[in-house]
Design a protein around this motif. Structure first.
Motif: not given
Length: 410
Positions: A101-105, A210-211, A215-217, A367-368
């Motif tokens: 599930f790749p995520v782009s920021l 940043y949902g 969700l991935l985290l 972002v973190g």
């Protein structure tokens, strides 16, 4: 009022915490301006835990080592293996999940006035230097690896001391443990204050953009807590692991979620280990050690945010490099400080593996911090509850081999 207090004290601590949580949410959502001063209770609660934890660890470990009888085996070897294996597997899960599930920021402004470590060698060097930190300074700064090291040395030095001296140390240790019990009884009020502070200060709306990252985290952390850890426990004790897993999550994970500090949750885990009937010689050392090196949640955070930066920049990653990232995130996680946001400063270190520029890496740290309201809470809950889980697993594995009955519901 007296009858009401009696009924309140008759409830389990978890039920009282849930009530405090609900009240905090209702007050923060409905009357935020009026409720905001209540956040002082959260600061007082966490402050009290952080204040008592260093001196508690010093006396608990010193007492346990000084009174340890030759021939009495502890389970530290098994605990350390579980800690390291669990942290590595968590990093591996995060890497696999990030590929699935790749995520782009959408990157934000960089974080100023923060200097991340320059490499793994620097992280390990800092850990070694913390071992020989001035003991008074270690207590003052809550440097648990230093406190642990000096407590072990002092414990061995006192093994041949008079029985009266050992008794004094033991009595101080017991007194400190009782003080912790008193502090923990204020957890419902403290957590109510923490919830009010979080919602009023940060709000929920800022997290919505940043949902997918959240969700991935959270999904990776939940998978580790409810799938990976139970498998490890089952392999060790050969019986249904979920009663123990859920007990640790309930008793330790809930308070850790809101304090957002593995260090502050040390007294809670000590109390849980005592309730589970574990060997004090083991858990008095393994719990503070776990707050330093057992960092499954941190490994997940480092891996997910690093690969999010990689996917954002369109960098191709092969399987071999991904596995190296799992190892790097596990090693780096062991160097993460046991305080809120400690793992985020190690993201640039992992990003350097893929040639991500430092300015981009620091934007990822930014972002973190935005998602940290939830991410760091969940990370700490996983880290700290796993300290107690793996300590109990090592003990129960020994019991199984000796033919003793394991009563997790104790």
């Amino acid at each position: 009022m007296k009858n009401l207090m009696k009924k309140w004290n008759g409830l389990s601590l978890v039920k009282r915490i849930i009530i405090g949580l609900i009240i905090g949410i209702i007050l923060a959502v409905t009357i935020p301006n009026v409720a905001k001063p209540l956040s002082i209770f959260g600061s007082l609660f966490v402050g009290a835990l952080k204040a008592i934890a260093p001196i508690l660890v010093l006396f608990l470990v010193t007492s346990a080592i000084s009174q340890h009888k030759s021939g009495h085996e502890t389970n530290m070897k098994t605990v350390i293996i579980l800690y390291l294996l669990g942290t590595f597997l968590a990093g591996l899960v995060a890497v696999i999940a990030s590929f699935m599930f790749p995520v782009s920021l959408t990157l934000v402004a960089g974080v100023e006035n923060i200097t991340p470590p320059g490499g793994v060698v620097e992280v390990l060097k800092a850990l070694l230097l913390n071992l020989v930190d001035n003991p008074v300074k270690a207590l003052f700064n809550a440097n648990y690896i230093g406190i642990l090291a000096w407590a072990v040395i002092l414990g061995f030095a006192l093994k041949n001391a008079a029985s009266s001296t050992k008794l004094i140390i033991s009595n101080v240790s017991d007194a400190l443990s009782q003080m912790v019990v008193w502090v923990i009884n204020f957890a419902p009020l403290g957590i109510m204050g923490l919830v009010v502070d979080t919602i009023v200060t940060s709000g929920i709306a800022s997290l919505l953009s940043y949902g997918k990252l959240l969700l991935l985290l959270l999904g990776s952390m939940i998978f580790v807590a409810l799938v990976v850890n139970p498998i490890m426990v089952y392999v060790a004790i050969r019986q249904n692991p979920y009663p123990l897993v859920f007990k640790c999550l309930k008793e330790s994970g809930i308070t850790a979620f809101f304090t957002r500090s593995s260090a502050a949750n040390i007294p809670v885990n000590m109390s849980l280990c005592e309730e589970l009937g574990l060997d004090k010689d083991t858990y008095s050392v393994s719990i503070p050690l776990g707050a330093t090196i057992n960092m499954a949640g941190a490994a997940i955070t480092i891996s997910v945010l690093t690969l999010a930066a990689v996917h954002t920049l369109g960098i191709q990653v092969d399987i071999g490099t991904a596995i190296i990232l799992s190892v790097l995130s596990a090693v780096s996680a062991c160097g993460a400080s046991g305080v809120a946001g400690g793992s985020l400063l190690l993201v640039p270190l992992a990003c350097s593996l893929f040639g991500v520029p430092s300015d981009i890496a620091m934007q990822v740290v930014g972002v973190g911090f935005i998602v940290g309201v939830i991410q760091d809470s969940a990370e700490t809950a996983l880290n700290s509850s796993t300290d107690a889980l793996f300590t109990a697993t090592a003990e129960y594995s020994k019991w199984r081999k000796e033919g003793k009955k394991i009563n997790i519901s104790k």
